[in-house]
Motif scaffolding. Structure first.
Motif, mmCIF file in Angstrom:
data_model
loop_
_atom_site.group_PDB
_atom_site.id
_atom_site.type_symbol
_atom_site.label_atom_id
_atom_site.label_comp_id
_atom_site.label_asym_id
_atom_site.label_seq_id
_atom_site.Cartn_x
_atom_site.Cartn_y
_atom_site.Cartn_z
ATOM 1 N N ARG A 62 -3.137 5.869 -16.078
ATOM 2 C CA ARG A 62 -4.006 6.009 -17.236
ATOM 3 C C ARG A 62 -3.412 5.272 -18.439
ATOM 4 N N GLU A 63 -2.099 5.374 -18.604
ATOM 5 C CA GLU A 63 -1.470 4.654 -19.705
ATOM 6 C C GLU A 63 -1.591 3.152 -19.517
ATOM 7 N N ILE A 64 -1.436 2.696 -18.284
ATOM 8 C CA ILE A 64 -1.576 1.256 -18.017
ATOM 9 C C ILE A 64 -2.990 0.786 -18.340
ATOM 10 N N LEU A 123 -4.024 -1.954 -21.110
ATOM 11 C CA LEU A 123 -4.810 -3.143 -20.774
ATOM 12 C C LEU A 123 -6.116 -3.186 -21.574
ATOM 13 N N LYS A 124 -6.700 -2.024 -21.819
ATOM 14 C CA LYS A 124 -7.933 -1.975 -22.617
ATOM 15 C C LYS A 124 -7.667 -2.428 -24.041
ATOM 16 N N GLN A 125 -6.570 -1.981 -24.616
ATOM 17 C CA GLN A 125 -6.212 -2.423 -25.961
ATOM 18 C C GLN A 125 -5.956 -3.911 -25.997
ATOM 19 N N GLU A 147 0.810 -1.209 0.000
ATOM 20 C CA GLU A 147 0.000 0.000 0.000
ATOM 21 C C GLU A 147 0.845 1.260 0.000
ATOM 22 N N ARG A 148 2.058 1.129 0.380
ATOM 23 C CA ARG A 148 2.907 2.305 0.423
ATOM 24 C C ARG A 148 3.312 2.770 -0.973
ATOM 25 N N TYR A 149 3.218 1.866 -1.982
ATOM 26 C CA TYR A 149 3.614 2.258 -3.318
ATOM 27 C C TYR A 149 2.592 3.212 -3.910
ATOM 28 N N TYR A 150 3.035 4.179 -4.626
ATOM 29 C CA TYR A 150 2.158 5.183 -5.239
ATOM 30 C C TYR A 150 2.447 5.233 -6.734
ATOM 31 N N VAL A 151 1.350 5.133 -7.540
ATOM 32 C CA VAL A 151 1.464 5.153 -8.995
ATOM 33 C C VAL A 151 0.971 6.497 -9.489
ATOM 34 N N ASP A 152 1.743 7.097 -10.372
ATOM 35 C CA ASP A 152 1.352 8.390 -10.923
ATOM 36 C C ASP A 152 0.072 8.251 -11.740
ATOM 37 N N ALA A 153 -0.755 9.302 -11.755
ATOM 38 C CA ALA A 153 -2.055 9.261 -12.439
ATOM 39 C C ALA A 153 -1.881 9.062 -13.939
#
Length: 507
Positions: A461-463, A467-469, A451-457
């Motif tokens: 969004r790119e991820i 994944l959608k593609q 939980e300490r890890y933080y992913v940039d917005a």
């Protein structure tokens, strides 16, 4: 002009740097040396009466160089040797001269000293040698000589010129340093001999040196010469500290006092023999009494401004161990620099030796720890093997016998202990509970760490877009597979019908 403008305090060397060799030579006037229990023959010459009432010429362990052995006074010009105050022994050749305030053994002739000051002042300010404007030029020339500390100052046709030395109050090349005061007693009998030889030569011929010194002492079998220490000095000189032990017929022994041994070495014939051995200087290494220290500090050396002397006493970093000493001329400054370099090399050598010893000890410690661990494992293995042997031996010894009461009692105790360990609320259950808590803490710690890890917005969004593609691609692939399956089914259905029709025709 005075010396206040050059109040420089330098060369604050440590005790080991300034203590290497040296001793105040004799102070004051000459008198007959007092006898002692030391079994030397009577001196053929006379010693010097100490400034503080002593009857023997006593060195004080500060070095040599300040003073000459004539009738001149002040610090002298012999600054090339020694390590601090050197022999301030202006040995007076006439008994009627008395010492004045006694630090440097100056003759107590106030009129002569006053005349000397008047002549010096005349030479520096108002010479009357030529009687015209050239006297002003001569005055400036005399001032320059006085500042430099050399030359003669002419000022009058009927009066002898003034001799300018580095001890005159106007000399600019002087300062005040500090020397270490020795702490050895006279009973220790330590006498310093400075040899004009290298340390390696002295150490290689140490036994021959001891034998030669024993011959110098008369070859008396009750005397034994011992070397206390050997140390390198600048200019390929070596300091050797010796003491002599005298044995009495009843079996007891004592060290010959340093002053007695020094007085013997200062005899003319003995001194000649020492010079043949390469000895350039001899002195005692004895401490100063409080009265002597007070007397030394109260009287500024010749040519040193009293203000600078008082400031040097105030700036003394350790008044209990160090004493201010004058440094006159570049030669003395160079000597101190050489001594400092020499002592720095000795300290570095000693540090290297200590570092090597520490490294060797660390290696030995590592090896020892490894051996201890190995022996512990071996001891445990041997203990288990010994226990197994004892068990088998006990089983064979009790074979065929019924179980005894004490053995039954031991079995009951062991069963009780086993039951206590396996009880749900006892030790085993508690251990299991602790293990469960540890696993839960590790799990919670892992969750918290995630939980300490933080992913940039933007990155998130790119991820998601990627994944959608991927998902769309998989959906399109699945639809193609489904269409292909339907086509395959149609093909199979058509093949089946063709087979049935052909079968009906042939039947």
């Amino acid at each position: 002009m005075n010396l206040v403008s050059v109040s420089v305090t330098l060369c604050r060397l440590g005790p080991c740097q300034l203590y290497a060799s040296g001793g105040f030579g004799g102070f004051g006037t000459t008198s007959t040396t007092a006898g002692s229990a030391f079994s030397f023959s009577a001196p053929t010459n006379t010693g010097t009466t100490g400034l503080f009432g002593g009857t023997q010429n006593k060195g004080f362990g500060f070095g040599t160089g300040f003073g000459t052995t004539g009738t001149s006074t002040g610090l002298g010009t012999g600054l090339g040797t020694g390590l601090g105050f050197g022999g301030f022994n202006t040995q007076q050749q006439q008994q009627q001269q008395t010492t004045l305030g006694g630090l440097f053994g100056q003759p107590a002739q106030a009129p002569a000293q006053s005349n000397q000051l008047i002549h010096t002042a005349s030479a520096l300010s108002a010479p009357t040698l030529l009687g015209d404007e050239r006297d002003a030029i001569l005055a400036k020339w005399n001032q320059l000589q006085a500042f430099w500390g050399t030359g003669k100052g002419y000022f009058n046709n009927n009066i002898a010129p003034v001799e300018f030395t580095q001890e005159n109050p106007f000399c600019r090349f002087k300062a005040v340093g500090y020397s270490c005061m020795p702490n050895n007693k006279d009973e220790d009998g330590l006498v310093v001999l400075v040899f004009n030889k290298k340390e390696a030569d002295i150490r290689g011929q140490q036994q021959q040196l001891v034998e030669s010194l024993h011959k110098v002492l008369g070859g008396n079998q009750t005397l034994t010469v011992n070397v206390e220490g050997i140390k390198t000095l600048p200019d390929d000189q070596t300091e050797v500290v010796i003491y002599v032990v005298e044995r009495s017929p009843n079996g007891t022994s004592r060290r010959v006092p340093a002053t007695t041994l020094y007085a013997h070495f200062e005899q003319a014939n003995i001194k000649t023999q020492l010079q043949q051995l390469g000895v350039t200087l001899s002195m005692t290494r004895t401490e100063l009494s409080p009265a002597q220290i007070k007397q030394l500090l109260q009287n500024p050396p010749a040519g040193v401004d009293p203000i600078i002397w008082e400031q040097a006493k105030v700036d003394n970093p350790d008044s209990e161990k160090l004493i201010p000493v004058p440094m006159v001329g570049f030669k003395e400054l160079l000597r101190r620099l050489k001594v400092q370099d020499q002592m720095t090399k000795q300290h570095q050598t000693r540090l290297d030796i200590i570092s090597e010893d520490i490294s060797e000890l660390q290696k030995n410690q590592t090896t020892t720890m490894a051996k201890i661990a190995q022996y512990k494992r071996k001891l445990m293995d041997l203990s288990h093997r010994t226990l197994q042997v004892l068990i088998k031996q006990e089983i064979q010894r009790k074979s065929g016998y019924a179980i005894q009461a004490d053995e039954e009692q031991l079995r009951v105790q062991l069963d009780t202990i086993q039951c206590e360990l396996n009880a749900p609320t006892q030790f085993k259950g508690r251990l299991n509970e602790l293990m469960s808590q540890i696993r839960m803490q590790n799990h919670f710690g892992a969750v918290k760490s995630e939980e300490r890890y933080y992913v940039d917005a933007d990155l998130l969004r790119e991820i998601k877009q990627h994944l959608k593609q991927q998902q769309e691609g998989l959906s399109h692939l699945i639809s193609i597979i489904k269409d292909d399956l339907e086509d395959i089914k149609l093909v199979e259905h058509g093949l089946n019908e063709t087979i049935h029709i052909r079968g009906g025709i042939f039947s």
